[in-house]
Design a protein around this motif. Structure first.
Motif, PDB file in Angstrom:
ATOM      1  N   GLY A 204     -27.533  12.858 -26.801  1.00 41.86           N
ATOM      2  CA  GLY A 204     -28.302  13.085 -26.289  1.00 41.86           C
ATOM      3  C   GLY A 204     -28.185  13.712 -24.294  1.00 41.86           C
ATOM      4  N   TYR A 205     -26.755  12.355 -23.756  1.00 41.26           N
ATOM      5  CA  TYR A 205     -26.410  12.652 -22.551  1.00 41.26           C
ATOM      6  C   TYR A 205     -26.424  14.427 -23.059  1.00 41.26           C
ATOM      7  N   ILE A 206     -25.862  15.167 -24.021  1.00 39.20           N
ATOM      8  CA  ILE A 206     -24.890  16.667 -24.266  1.00 39.20           C
ATOM      9  C   ILE A 206     -26.413  17.251 -23.843  1.00 39.20           C
ATOM     10  N   LEU A 207     -27.500  17.178 -24.890  1.00 32.19           N
ATOM     11  CA  LEU A 207     -27.891  17.849 -25.027  1.00 32.19           C
ATOM     12  C   LEU A 207     -29.248  18.086 -23.551  1.00 32.19           C
ATOM     13  N   LYS A 209     -27.850  18.195 -20.923  1.00 30.39           N
ATOM     14  CA  LYS A 209     -26.672  18.283 -20.168  1.00 30.39           C
ATOM     15  C   LYS A 209     -26.857  20.383 -19.817  1.00 30.39           C
ATOM     16  N   VAL A 210     -27.371  20.848 -21.316  1.00 30.56           N
ATOM     17  CA  VAL A 210     -26.514  22.121 -21.517  1.00 30.56           C
ATOM     18  C   VAL A 210     -27.865  22.719 -21.564  1.00 30.56           C
ATOM     19  N   TYR A 211     -29.172  22.249 -21.728  1.00 34.18           N
ATOM     20  CA  TYR A 211     -30.405  22.699 -21.709  1.00 34.18           C
ATOM     21  C   TYR A 211     -31.200  22.372 -19.756  1.00 34.18           C
ATOM     22  N   HIS A 212     -30.360  21.048 -19.313  1.00 31.48           N
ATOM     23  CA  HIS A 212     -31.404  21.304 -18.495  1.00 31.48           C
ATOM     24  C   HIS A 212     -32.840  20.478 -18.086  1.00 31.48           C
ATOM     25  N   LYS A 213     -32.443  19.994 -19.095  1.00 30.18           N
ATOM     26  CA  LYS A 213     -34.200  19.333 -19.655  1.00 30.18           C
ATOM     27  C   LYS A 213     -33.990  18.282 -20.007  1.00 30.18           C
ATOM     28  N   SER A 214     -35.287  16.597 -19.892  1.00 29.50           N
ATOM     29  CA  SER A 214     -34.706  15.669 -20.273  1.00 29.50           C
ATOM     30  C   SER A 214     -35.243  16.371 -21.613  1.00 29.50           C
ATOM     31  N   ILE A 215     -34.615  15.103 -22.229  1.00 27.87           N
ATOM     32  CA  ILE A 215     -34.959  14.286 -23.719  1.00 27.87           C
ATOM     33  C   ILE A 215     -36.717  14.912 -24.238  1.00 27.87           C
ATOM     34  N   ASP A 216     -37.653  14.473 -23.693  1.00 20.72           N
ATOM     35  CA  ASP A 216     -38.497  14.140 -23.630  1.00 20.72           C
ATOM     36  C   ASP A 216     -39.217  15.926 -23.122  1.00 20.72           C
ATOM     37  N   GLU A 217     -38.966  16.685 -22.611  1.00 21.88           N
ATOM     38  CA  GLU A 217     -38.825  18.082 -22.116  1.00 21.88           C
ATOM     39  C   GLU A 217     -38.902  18.295 -23.557  1.00 21.88           C
ATOM     40  N   LEU A 218     -37.528  18.682 -24.220  1.00 24.01           N
ATOM     41  CA  LEU A 218     -37.210  19.027 -25.243  1.00 24.01           C
ATOM     42  C   LEU A 218     -38.197  18.563 -26.385  1.00 24.01           C
ATOM     43  N   LEU A 219     -38.498  17.542 -26.611  1.00 17.65           N
ATOM     44  CA  LEU A 219     -39.250  16.989 -27.845  1.00 17.65           C
ATOM     45  C   LEU A 219     -40.487  18.291 -27.696  1.00 17.65           C
ATOM     46  N   LYS A 220     -41.241  18.119 -26.270  1.00 19.56           N
ATOM     47  CA  LYS A 220     -42.181  18.538 -26.094  1.00 19.56           C
ATOM     48  C   LYS A 220     -42.449  19.813 -26.507  1.00 19.56           C
ATOM     49  N   ASP A 221     -40.945  20.717 -26.182  1.00 17.14           N
ATOM     50  CA  ASP A 221     -40.819  21.717 -25.854  1.00 17.14           C
ATOM     51  C   ASP A 221     -40.822  22.454 -28.039  1.00 17.14           C
ATOM     52  N   ASN A 222     -40.259  21.910 -28.672  1.00 16.52           N
ATOM     53  CA  ASN A 222     -39.360  21.995 -30.011  1.00 16.52           C
ATOM     54  C   ASN A 222     -40.796  21.723 -31.003  1.00 16.52           C
ATOM     55  N   PHE A 223     -41.343  21.020 -30.478  1.00 17.51           N
ATOM     56  CA  PHE A 223     -42.007  19.452 -31.452  1.00 17.51           C
ATOM     57  C   PHE A 223     -43.756  18.830 -31.369  1.00 17.51           C
ATOM     58  N   LEU A 263     -31.596   4.435 -22.493  1.00 20.76           N
ATOM     59  CA  LEU A 263     -31.223   6.049 -22.454  1.00 20.76           C
ATOM     60  C   LEU A 263     -31.465   6.571 -22.680  1.00 20.76           C
ATOM     61  N   TRP A 264     -30.691   8.237 -24.004  1.00 23.33           N
ATOM     62  CA  TRP A 264     -31.763   8.805 -23.843  1.00 23.33           C
ATOM     63  C   TRP A 264     -32.786   8.925 -25.038  1.00 23.33           C
ATOM     64  N   GLY A 265     -32.128   8.074 -25.852  1.00 26.55           N
ATOM     65  CA  GLY A 265     -33.519   7.403 -26.956  1.00 26.55           C
ATOM     66  C   GLY A 265     -33.760   8.227 -28.015  1.00 26.55           C
ATOM     67  N   THR A 266     -32.404   8.990 -27.937  1.00 21.40           N
ATOM     68  CA  THR A 266     -31.445  10.139 -28.926  1.00 21.40           C
ATOM     69  C   THR A 266     -31.022   9.601 -30.271  1.00 21.40           C
ATOM     70  N   ALA A 267     -30.650   7.409 -30.246  1.00 17.76           N
ATOM     71  CA  ALA A 267     -30.305   7.185 -31.196  1.00 17.76           C
ATOM     72  C   ALA A 267     -31.412   6.667 -32.339  1.00 17.76           C
ATOM     73  N   GLY A 268     -32.746   6.231 -31.467  1.00 24.81           N
ATOM     74  CA  GLY A 268     -33.724   5.060 -32.259  1.00 24.81           C
ATOM     75  C   GLY A 268     -35.315   5.057 -31.171  1.00 24.81           C
ATOM     76  N   GLY A 269     -35.300   5.692 -29.968  1.00 32.81           N
ATOM     77  CA  GLY A 269     -35.887   5.911 -29.290  1.00 32.81           C
ATOM     78  C   GLY A 269     -37.384   6.656 -29.309  1.00 32.81           C
ATOM     79  N   ILE A 270     -37.440   7.452 -30.582  1.00 36.11           N
ATOM     80  CA  ILE A 270     -38.341   8.567 -30.744  1.00 36.11           C
ATOM     81  C   ILE A 270     -39.952   7.649 -31.674  1.00 36.11           C
TER      82      ILE A 270
END
Length: 375
Positions: A204-207, A209-223, A263-270
């Motif tokens: 989650g940290y790395i994603l 970093k490379v996208y310059h977006k929060s995980i929730d923003e990435l979830l919104k964009d992709n799902f 944290l980033w929620g990518t282990a189990g926060g969705i």
């Protein structure tokens, strides 16, 4: 010539009638299978409710049983939002596989390329932890950070949910990054399987970093925006929060607190609804989606016939190659199964969590599979 045309016409009629009959049978059979197994599931000790969803040949079937709060006669429904626990990792894997295809990340990259700070400890005798090691749970990182979380769920005491909640409440990303500097890698990465939520949080940290977006923003964009999975998120809005369920830990009569996910929620926060889960199954069955195909690649063999891809557990048996993952929190557990050979997916979610729940979920899903697919 006339004889050939007659045969062709008869063949078409038989084929049409067979196909039509199969479609009608599907709508008749699947709900009965769900009903029978759902009613049996909620009769088990400590079980309060369950939501079951089946995706088969483009059709969606969902049903709900029991009551969210014991004694309140409030069954779940298609709008009920659940914590899906570690099934979040497969969604994280999808985001990562897209990043790999977009050449933003390489599986063989040393993870320290993407981390702020100095981490000389994240290697073993010169062999660094790579992205591939994180998604196959072969990095050597501990199951949890903070370290006090390790072994907590194995205690099986009634205080576990509140103890976990307190640890989350006192933790944040800054403390995680500090604790990461204290980790000791004792075996060469890529060799031994050791399930690691800490590793999934690092993805989650790395994603981000490379996208310059929060995980929730990435979830919104992709799902959310792409596949209409509007409830697939980490941070709920005020309206969604009203539909988030709490669950029961073991034999407790008191509802466990929902996870905080500091944290980033990518282990189990969705979180997801059963309808979003059905849309997710449809996505996972799309052979033409290169991101899905990448995320289903087998990257490490745990033991034959079990392999692991981008977090997916890959299994091969008489039902072909299938993909599954279990998820659990202090108050919910669920299991997701994908069977591409049969254009089929099964999701079963309960707001009860304990050491016997995974077996019960798996057993129920396998019963439904056998009733759906009679080899």
């Amino acid at each position: 010539m006339k004889y050939s045309l007659l045969l062709a016409s008869l063949f078409f009629i038989v084929l049409f009638k067979t196909s039509f009959s199969q479609e009608n049978n599907l709508d008749d059979i699947v709900p009965k299978i769900i009903k029978k197994n759902g009613e049996k599931f909620v009769k088990n000790k400590n079980i309060s409710s369950v939501s079951i969803g089946i995706y088969k040949d483009g059709r969606v079937y969902t049903e709900h049983f029991g009551e969210i709060v014991k004694g309140k006669n409030n069954p779940p429904n298609d709008n009920t939002i659940y914590e899906i626990g570690s099934i979040s990792k497969t969604i994280t894997g999808y985001l990562l596989s897209k990043a790999v295809l977009n050449k933003k990340i390489k599986l063989e990259d040393d993870i320290r390329v993407y981390l702020d700070g100095n981490y000389p400890n994240l290697e073993y005798k010169g062999a660094p932890i790579t992205i591939k090691h994180l998604i196959t749970h072969t990095s050597g990182l501990p199951t949890f950070l903070p370290s006090k979380m390790n072994g907590l769920y194995e205690k099986l005491t009634k205080e576990v949910p509140n103890e976990y909640f307190a640890l989350e409440k006192s933790y944040d990303k800054e403390k995680f990054q500090h604790d990461l500097t204290t980790v000791s890698i004792t075996t060469e990465p890529g060799i031994h399987y050791l399930y690691s939520n800490a590793g999934a949080e690092l993805i989650g940290y790395i994603l981000e970093k490379v996208y310059h977006k929060s995980i929730d923003e990435l979830l919104k964009d992709n799902f959310s925006n792409t596949f209409n999975m509007s409830a697939t998120t980490i941070k709920l809005d005020s309206l969604q929060a009203k539909n988030l369920v709490r669950g029961y830990w073991m034999d407790s009569e008191t509802l466990a607190p929902n996870n905080l996910n500091p944290l980033w929620g990518t282990a189990g926060g969705i979180k997801m609804t059963i309808t979003d889960m059905m849309r997710y199954i449809k996505l996972q069955l799309d052979d033409n989606n290169p991101i899905v195909s990448e995320s289903h690649k087998a990257l490490y063999e745990i033991r034959s016939p079990l392999q692991i891809g981008y977090y997916w557990r890959i299994w091969k048996d008489k039902y072909g190659t299938s993909y599954n993952h279990h998820g659990g929190t202090s108050g919910t557990q669920n299991w997701l199964f994908i069977y591409p050979k049969y254009n089929l997916g099964i999701s079963i979610i309960t707001n009860q969590s304990g050491p016997k729940t995974p077996k019960l979920l798996n057993k129920t899903a396998q019963k439904m599979l056998k009733e759906l697919i009679k080899e």
